[in-house]
Motif scaffolding. Sequence first.
Motif, short mmCIF file in Angstrom:
data_model
loop_
_atom_site.label_atom_id
_atom_site.label_comp_id
_atom_site.label_asym_id
_atom_site.label_seq_id
_atom_site.Cartn_x
_atom_site.Cartn_y
_atom_site.Cartn_z
N PRO A 159 0.75 -1.30 0.21
CA PRO A 159 -0.09 -0.06 0.14
C PRO A 159 0.90 1.09 0.07
O PRO A 159 1.86 1.34 0.93
CB PRO A 159 -0.76 0.02 1.23
N ARG A 160 0.41 2.26 -0.90
CA ARG A 160 1.44 3.30 -1.04
C ARG A 160 1.39 4.38 0.06
O ARG A 160 2.28 5.21 0.28
CB ARG A 160 0.88 3.80 -2.29
N ASN A 165 3.35 8.33 4.19
CA ASN A 165 3.20 8.99 5.40
C ASN A 165 4.59 8.75 6.22
O ASN A 165 4.75 9.78 6.78
CB ASN A 165 1.91 8.33 6.32
N ARG A 166 5.11 7.51 6.03
CA ARG A 166 6.34 7.30 6.80
C ARG A 166 7.47 7.72 6.32
O ARG A 166 8.36 8.45 6.97
CB ARG A 166 6.24 5.66 7.05
N LEU A 167 7.91 7.83 5.03
CA LEU A 167 9.00 8.21 4.47
C LEU A 167 9.09 9.33 3.59
O LEU A 167 9.89 9.62 2.61
CB LEU A 167 9.55 6.77 3.64
N GLY A 168 7.74 9.75 3.06
CA GLY A 168 7.65 10.98 2.36
C GLY A 168 7.47 10.60 0.76
O GLY A 168 7.30 9.32 0.63
N ALA A 169 7.10 11.35 0.09
CA ALA A 169 6.40 11.15 -1.37
C ALA A 169 7.75 10.84 -2.23
O ALA A 169 7.45 10.12 -3.48
CB ALA A 169 5.85 12.44 -1.69
N ASP A 170 8.87 11.27 -1.87
CA ASP A 170 9.99 10.94 -2.69
C ASP A 170 10.24 9.50 -3.19
O ASP A 170 10.50 9.33 -4.34
CB ASP A 170 11.39 11.28 -2.32
N LEU A 171 9.86 8.53 -2.29
CA LEU A 171 10.17 7.38 -2.60
C LEU A 171 9.15 6.46 -3.59
O LEU A 171 9.44 5.85 -4.57
CB LEU A 171 9.79 6.36 -1.20
N ILE A 172 7.83 7.04 -3.55
CA ILE A 172 6.76 6.64 -4.60
C ILE A 172 7.24 7.23 -5.94
O ILE A 172 7.14 6.77 -6.97
CB ILE A 172 5.42 6.87 -4.12
N LEU A 173 7.69 8.45 -5.76
CA LEU A 173 7.98 9.32 -7.22
C LEU A 173 9.07 8.61 -7.76
O LEU A 173 9.03 8.27 -9.09
CB LEU A 173 8.19 10.68 -6.94
N ARG A 174 10.15 8.17 -7.12
CA ARG A 174 11.28 7.57 -7.80
C ARG A 174 11.01 6.00 -8.07
O ARG A 174 11.31 5.64 -9.29
CB ARG A 174 12.49 7.52 -6.83
N LEU A 175 9.95 5.46 -7.44
CA LEU A 175 9.75 4.25 -7.97
C LEU A 175 8.74 4.24 -9.28
O LEU A 175 9.06 3.65 -10.29
CB LEU A 175 8.87 3.39 -7.10
N ASP A 176 7.75 5.27 -9.23
CA ASP A 176 7.16 5.39 -10.62
C ASP A 176 8.00 6.02 -11.69
O ASP A 176 7.63 5.53 -12.92
CB ASP A 176 5.89 6.70 -10.36
#
Length: 511
Positions: A159-160, A165-176
Motif C-alpha cells: 500500500p502506498r 506517510n512514513r518516508l515521504g513522497a520521494d520514494l513513490i515518485l522515484r519508483l514510478d
Amino acid sequence: MNDTARACGLRLGEAEADARARIPHLLCEDADPEKDTALLGAVADWCARYTPLVALDGKDGLFLDITGCAHLFKGEEALLKDALERLHRQGFCVAGAIAGTAGAAWALARYGSGGVLADSQERQALAPLPLAALRVSSEAVSGLNQVGLKTIGQLYDRPRAPLTNRLGADLILRLDQALGWQGEAISPRFEAPLISAERRFFDPISQLDDVKAVALSLAGQAAKALERRVEGGRVFELSLFRVDGAVQKFRVGTSSPLRDPKRVLRLFAEKLKADEGAIDAGFGYDLVRLDVLVADKAPAVQSALTANGAVEANASLDDLVDRLGARLGSERVTRLLPVDRHLPESQTGYVPAAFARQDALVWSGFLKSAAAPDLHRARPSANPQLGFAEDTRPAEEAKPSSWQEGLMTRPLRLIEPAEEVEALAMVPNGPPLRFRWRRSIYQVVRSEGPERIAPPWWIGASDRPSEAKEGVTRDYFRIEDTEGRRFWLYREGLYERETSRPRWYLQGLFA
C-alpha cells in the motif's frame, strides 16, 4: 577507491593509517573535487559524439538521451558497446546501461548487470535490485530495511499511503519514474544544435589542411539545410574529437545570417590563426562535427542584379566584422550605438558590432525627424552672424533625400572631456565673438545657435549645486572662424539664473 582496492578488502570511511598498515603499497592522493568535476565535464564533451543531449549525474555519472540516435551506430547494443570499450581504452572504470527510463538505466548501471533493457521490461529487471537503486536517501533505505523490505520488487504490491506517510513522497515518485509511470526530464548541459553535420573516419586525420577540407564540406551540408529552412547561421561551432578522448571546440559568430561555406571556413581559419597552438591533433581526429547553434531568417537574394552593389558592399563589411571577431573576439570589435541620454557625450555606447541592429544606428542631430524638423538643417540667412551658408533652392529641393545628405548639426567625433576656452561675447546669452583655445585666438565670422540642452527635471532640481554638470543648462553654438574652421562650443549655465559667470567649452570640430 578503484576495483582493486575493493578487492583487497578496503572500505570507504577507513582511516588511511589503518589501510596502509594492511596494504603497505597502497597509493593515495588528496581529493580534488574541482578537477573531478572538470574531468567529468571533459567526458561529457566526448560523449557528445553519440548524442547532443548529455546531462551530468552527480559527481561520477552521465545521462545520455539517445532517442533517435541509436540507428547511426547500428543499434543500441552496438552504441553501448562502442562507448564502454572506448572509455575503457582511455583508462576509465565505467559501467553503463540503456533503458526506456532514466531511473531504470541508472539502477541497472550502478546495481545491476548493465546492458540494454527491452521496452516494458522495467518491472521485471528492477525487482531483484536493492532499494538504493531507486535513488532515494540512505535514511529511507534504512527505514525500509528495518521493516524487512530489501528489494525494489517488494514495494510493488505494498500500500502506498503508509509508505508515503512514513518516508515521504520521494520514494513513490522515484519508483514510478523508474517504472515509467511518471515522466522524468533530464537537463542537458547544452541545448541541442539547430543543424549538425559530422564526418567519421576509420583512419584518424591530423593535418590542418585535412581539417579545413572536412570543415568546408560540412559547411556545405549545413548550408543546404539552412537554405531549406530559409535561414542563415549566426553562431557556428566546430568540434574535433581526438582518438584519446579529448575534444577541441571552436566557436565563431557572424554579424548577419550566413550560409556561404567558404565564408564560414574563413571565419574558422581566422579563429585558428589567432592561436596557432589551438589545434593539437595528438594521435588524430576520428570525428569532426559542425553545428549551427543560432540562426536567423535569411531569404534568398539575387545579388548579381542588385542596384549599385549595395548588397555586395554590406556583405563585405559584414565579412570584415566577422573575420576580426573570429580573430580578436566578438566582444572586442565594437561600434557606437545611440543611448537615450540628454548630454551629447553620453549619447553613445560601445556594443559588439556583430550584434548591432542596423535600424538602431540613428543619432539626434544626424537624422531629419518629424519631431524637430528645423533642428537638422541650417536656415537660410543673409546675416553672416546667424548662419554658415545661404540656401537659395526652393523648399521642395532643399529637403535632403536621405539623412546622409542632410547638413550635420553635430560633429562626428567629440572631444572628451570638453576643453574649457576663454570666450568673449557681446551679450551674456549671445554667440561668442572670439575665443582662445590651446593658446591660439580664433575670430568668429559666422555662428548659428543656440541649441539649448536643459537638464532633466529629476537632475536639475533647485537644490542641486551648480558644479554638477548634469544639472546645468547648456547652449550650443556652431561657429566658423576667419580660416573656415568650424567648431562646436557650448556655454554652461544660464546667466543670473544658474551662475553669475557662464563658462565656455569646446566639445567638437566639424570636418
